[in-house]
Structures are given as C-alpha cells and as structure tokens.
Design a protein around this motif. Structure first.
Motif, mmCIF file in Angstrom:
data_model
loop_
_atom_site.group_PDB
_atom_site.id
_atom_site.type_symbol
_atom_site.label_atom_id
_atom_site.label_comp_id
_atom_site.label_asym_id
_atom_site.label_seq_id
_atom_site.Cartn_x
_atom_site.Cartn_y
_atom_site.Cartn_z
ATOM 1 N N PRO A 107 5.304 -7.298 -20.735
ATOM 2 C CA PRO A 107 6.726 -6.909 -20.667
ATOM 3 C C PRO A 107 6.921 -5.739 -19.706
ATOM 4 C CG PRO A 107 6.068 -7.302 -22.947
ATOM 5 C CD PRO A 107 4.802 -7.346 -22.126
ATOM 6 N N GLY A 108 7.915 -5.853 -18.818
ATOM 7 C CA GLY A 108 8.159 -4.804 -17.847
ATOM 8 C C GLY A 108 7.089 -4.712 -16.789
ATOM 9 N N ALA A 109 6.445 -5.835 -16.474
ATOM 10 C CA ALA A 109 5.294 -5.843 -15.567
ATOM 11 C C ALA A 109 5.634 -5.301 -14.179
ATOM 12 C CB ALA A 109 4.731 -7.260 -15.446
ATOM 13 N N VAL A 110 6.784 -5.643 -13.653
ATOM 14 C CA VAL A 110 7.131 -5.202 -12.294
ATOM 15 C C VAL A 110 7.294 -3.687 -12.239
ATOM 16 C CG1 VAL A 110 8.819 -5.356 -10.433
ATOM 17 C CG2 VAL A 110 8.190 -7.410 -11.720
ATOM 18 N N ASP A 111 8.019 -3.138 -13.209
ATOM 19 C CA ASP A 111 8.214 -1.684 -13.240
ATOM 20 C C ASP A 111 6.884 -0.971 -13.430
ATOM 21 O OD1 ASP A 111 9.918 0.766 -13.473
ATOM 22 O OD2 ASP A 111 9.028 0.801 -15.478
ATOM 23 N N LEU A 112 6.031 -1.513 -14.294
ATOM 24 C CA LEU A 112 4.722 -0.909 -14.533
ATOM 25 C C LEU A 112 3.870 -0.960 -13.266
ATOM 26 C CD1 LEU A 112 2.651 0.349 -16.425
ATOM 27 C CD2 LEU A 112 2.018 -1.963 -17.150
ATOM 28 N N ALA A 113 3.862 -2.090 -12.584
ATOM 29 C CA ALA A 113 3.087 -2.225 -11.350
ATOM 30 C C ALA A 113 3.580 -1.237 -10.297
ATOM 31 C CB ALA A 113 3.183 -3.654 -10.816
ATOM 32 N N ARG A 114 4.889 -1.071 -10.212
ATOM 33 C CA ARG A 114 5.449 -0.142 -9.229
ATOM 34 C C ARG A 114 5.045 1.300 -9.563
ATOM 35 N NH1 ARG A 114 10.218 -2.027 -9.335
ATOM 36 N NH2 ARG A 114 9.933 -3.404 -7.548
ATOM 37 N N ARG A 115 5.075 1.649 -10.840
ATOM 38 C CA ARG A 115 4.666 2.995 -11.254
ATOM 39 C C ARG A 115 3.192 3.227 -10.951
ATOM 40 N NH1 ARG A 115 6.277 4.011 -17.331
ATOM 41 N NH2 ARG A 115 5.146 5.943 -16.876
ATOM 42 N N ILE A 116 2.372 2.222 -11.196
ATOM 43 C CA ILE A 116 0.937 2.343 -10.915
ATOM 44 C C ILE A 116 0.720 2.588 -9.428
ATOM 45 C CG2 ILE A 116 -1.224 1.043 -10.791
ATOM 46 C CD1 ILE A 116 -0.402 -0.272 -13.459
ATOM 47 N N ARG A 117 1.380 1.788 -8.593
ATOM 48 C CA ARG A 117 1.187 1.943 -7.153
ATOM 49 C C ARG A 117 1.665 3.309 -6.673
ATOM 50 N NH1 ARG A 117 1.631 -2.373 -2.266
ATOM 51 N NH2 ARG A 117 1.207 -0.868 -0.604
ATOM 52 N N GLU A 118 2.820 3.728 -7.153
ATOM 53 C CA GLU A 118 3.345 5.037 -6.743
ATOM 54 C C GLU A 118 2.406 6.163 -7.153
ATOM 55 O OE1 GLU A 118 7.169 5.111 -8.562
ATOM 56 O OE2 GLU A 118 8.134 3.914 -6.969
ATOM 57 N N ARG A 119 1.865 6.085 -8.372
ATOM 58 C CA ARG A 119 0.971 7.144 -8.849
ATOM 59 C C ARG A 119 -0.361 7.125 -8.092
ATOM 60 N NH1 ARG A 119 0.785 9.562 -13.993
ATOM 61 N NH2 ARG A 119 2.916 8.824 -14.260
ATOM 62 N N LEU A 120 -0.841 5.942 -7.779
ATOM 63 C CA LEU A 120 -2.074 5.844 -7.001
ATOM 64 C C LEU A 120 -1.898 6.484 -5.630
ATOM 65 C CD1 LEU A 120 -3.179 2.176 -7.812
ATOM 66 C CD2 LEU A 120 -4.456 4.247 -8.406
ATOM 67 N N GLU A 121 -0.818 6.139 -4.972
ATOM 68 C CA GLU A 121 -0.575 6.681 -3.627
ATOM 69 C C GLU A 121 -0.352 8.189 -3.673
ATOM 70 O OE1 GLU A 121 1.207 2.655 -1.487
ATOM 71 O OE2 GLU A 121 2.594 4.086 -2.404
ATOM 72 N N ALA A 122 0.316 8.674 -4.722
ATOM 73 C CA ALA A 122 0.523 10.110 -4.865
ATOM 74 C C ALA A 122 -0.794 10.838 -5.088
ATOM 75 C CB ALA A 122 1.477 10.383 -6.028
ATOM 76 N N ALA A 123 -1.769 10.123 -5.664
ATOM 77 C CA ALA A 123 -3.094 10.707 -5.913
ATOM 78 C C ALA A 123 -4.029 10.569 -4.711
ATOM 79 C CB ALA A 123 -3.732 10.044 -7.131
ATOM 80 N N GLY A 124 -3.492 10.067 -3.604
ATOM 81 C CA GLY A 124 -4.304 9.941 -2.389
ATOM 82 C C GLY A 124 -5.107 8.672 -2.306
ATOM 83 N N VAL A 125 -4.748 7.668 -3.097
ATOM 84 C CA VAL A 125 -5.457 6.383 -3.082
ATOM 85 C C VAL A 125 -4.681 5.415 -2.196
ATOM 86 C CG1 VAL A 125 -6.290 4.443 -4.455
ATOM 87 C CG2 VAL A 125 -6.369 6.767 -5.392
ATOM 88 N N ARG A 126 -5.344 4.825 -1.216
ATOM 89 C CA ARG A 126 -4.716 3.833 -0.349
ATOM 90 C C ARG A 126 -4.742 2.485 -1.064
ATOM 91 N NH1 ARG A 126 -7.620 4.636 3.780
ATOM 92 N NH2 ARG A 126 -9.120 2.941 3.482
ATOM 93 N N VAL A 127 -3.600 1.823 -1.172
ATOM 94 C CA VAL A 127 -3.506 0.527 -1.829
ATOM 95 C C VAL A 127 -3.489 -0.552 -0.763
ATOM 96 C CG1 VAL A 127 -2.147 -0.928 -3.383
ATOM 97 C CG2 VAL A 127 -2.253 1.552 -3.761
ATOM 98 N N GLU A 128 -4.526 -1.390 -0.743
ATOM 99 C CA GLU A 128 -4.640 -2.427 0.279
ATOM 100 C C GLU A 128 -5.467 -3.591 -0.243
ATOM 101 O OE1 GLU A 128 -6.605 -0.657 3.613
ATOM 102 O OE2 GLU A 128 -8.484 -0.323 2.534
ATOM 103 N N ALA A 129 -5.220 -4.778 0.316
ATOM 104 C CA ALA A 129 -5.953 -5.972 -0.092
ATOM 105 C C ALA A 129 -7.407 -5.897 0.345
ATOM 106 C CB ALA A 129 -5.298 -7.217 0.516
ATOM 107 N N PHE A 130 -8.286 -6.512 -0.438
ATOM 108 C CA PHE A 130 -9.713 -6.535 -0.076
ATOM 109 C C PHE A 130 -10.019 -7.721 0.831
ATOM 110 C CE2 PHE A 130 -9.374 -8.909 -4.079
ATOM 111 C CZ PHE A 130 -10.007 -10.093 -3.749
ATOM 112 N N ALA A 131 -9.140 -8.711 0.882
ATOM 113 C CA ALA A 131 -9.403 -9.913 1.672
ATOM 114 C C ALA A 131 -8.279 -10.130 2.677
ATOM 115 C CB ALA A 131 -9.515 -11.136 0.752
#
Length: 252
Positions: A228-252
């Motif tokens: 439930p609320g998967a899109v909002d949760l995914a967006r929060r995860i990505r935003e927090r990762l990027e704020a922590a200096g983690v680059r979000v990118e595909a492995f393939a």
C-alpha cells in the motif's frame, strides 16, 4: 560515490485486474521486474509495461515464476527440472518479444515468490533456472539473494550475478528472508523501510529479526509494487538515498 539500483515488480495484473501502479513506479525505479504470465501478467500488460519502461529509460527484467496464477506464484511447487528450465526460457522469450517491439530488450532475469525462495537453497531447482536463462540465449544477469545457490550456479555458468536486498522484509540471522506467513515478515512502518534502505546502500548491513546486525551486500534494492502506498514509499526511498549521497542507477 556509492550507487544502487531500485527495482520493483511490475505488470502484476491479469485482464481487467491490476495490482501494481506501473506508471507511478516507473517514474521512480531504475529496473522493472515484469511479470511474464505465470504468476501474473498477460500479453497486453507485458506490452504496455515494456513500452512505458522503454519510454522512461528503465531497464526491463523478466520476472519468472512457477506456473501459479491462482496462488500469485507464492505456493510451493515441485516442478521437474527439465520442465522448469523450459518454462523459464519460455517466459523470458515471451517478454523479449514485447521488449524489442518497444525498442528495448530483456536486460536481466529475477525469479519470483516461491521460486525465488526455493532457489536460495535447492540445487536442482536453481540449476534449472540457470539452464532456462541459458536456453533463452544471451548472457543475461541473474538477480537474487546474496549467497543463494542460483547466483552461485549462474556465476559458474558464466552469467553475470547481481545481489539484491529488501528493505521491507525481515531477515533471519543467516541472511535469508523471514517467510511471509510469519509475524513481522513484512516491515509495515514506511519510515523504518526508508531508513533500512539507506543503511543497506551505505553500509551493506541490516538489523535481522533477532536484533542482530547482519551483512547484506546488494547492488539492487527491491521496492514491492503491491505494498500500500508503494509509489510514495519508492519516491521517499529514492529521495533519501540521493540526499545521503547514493547514486540511484540501473545495474543493466
């Protein structure tokens, strides 16, 4: 800079029924595990998700499973290895048609549900999955749990292997997932899931169900599309990762 892939299970519908918000999740994740018709999905759904993923530059992966539409691929099944290998290849091939038509390709393979958990320890079923990937052609990466038999056998067969973690699932001290039927198997608190995501990406560790901190080194992080609320949760995860200096990118 630390980097990690965000993957989600998509196309999990059938006919008029839809479980996942594919368009919403494809605006956040970097890899799409597309259901290939055995636990969910149908030709029209597979085509639609491939077109959406290709338009957004999201990697398309084949999420293969046992033939179990009624049980959503989460019921234990005993499938003869030769039959399972053929069914894995069949699912990859079906998705490849729609991926290529959309101007993309199947970039990796990930088992789903009961098959995912089975090939952590079961040598025969793991070998069948690897045989199916090879039968489908190409050196497709296999996405799975760190230390699993399927990744070990895939590596020995010359296939690239990619380790995966789950921020919303409880872990045992051995690094395996707590079965869904047990209390506390799924982490329900969104903030806890976000914090675990950052910890997994930055330190490669997570707190197990027992309270012990264990090592889970992963190149990809799964965000469940049926939460439930998967899109909002995914967006929060990505935003927090990027704020922590983690680059979000595909492995393939």
């Amino acid at each position: 800079m630390t980097s990690i892939d965000l993957n989600a299970d998509l196309g999990e519908g059938f006919g008029r029924w839809r479980l996942t918000d594919d368009e919403g999740l494809l605006s956040v994740v970097t890899s799409a595990n597309v259901a290939c018709g055995f636990h969910a999905g149908d030709p029209a759904t597979m085509r639609r998700v491939c077109e959406l993923a290709a338009a957004r530059g999201v990697a398309v992966g084949a999420q293969v499973s046992y033939r179990d539409l009624a049980g959503f691929g989460r019921r234990a099944m005993d499938v003869p290895p030769a039959e399972l290998a053929a069914e894995v290849a069949y699912q990859i091939g079906a998705l490849e048609v729609f991926a290529r038509a959309a101007g993309a390709r199947v970039a990796y393979v990930k088992p789903h549900g009961a098959l995912y958990n089975r090939v952590v320890h079961d040598e025969a079923q793991a070998a069948a999955v690897v045989e199916g990937v090879l039968l489908a052609g190409g050196a497709l990466p296999v996405l799975g749990l760190p230390g699993s038999r399927v990744l070990e056998l895939a590596g020995k067969a010359g296939l690239p292997v990619v380790t995966e973690a789950f921020a919303d699932r409880a872990y045992t001290d051995e690094g395996t997932l707590v079965p869904r039927g047990r209390d506390g198997a799924v982490i329900a608190d969104p903030e806890a899931v976000v914090e675990r995501s950052v910890g997994l990406a930055r330190s490669g560790t997570v707190v197990a169900r027992s309270g012990a901190r264990i090592e889970v080194r992963a190149r990809s992080l799964c965000v469940h599309g049926d939460t439930p609320g998967a899109v909002d949760l995914a967006r929060r995860i990505r935003e927090r990762l990027e704020a922590a200096g983690v680059r979000v990118e595909a492995f393939a």
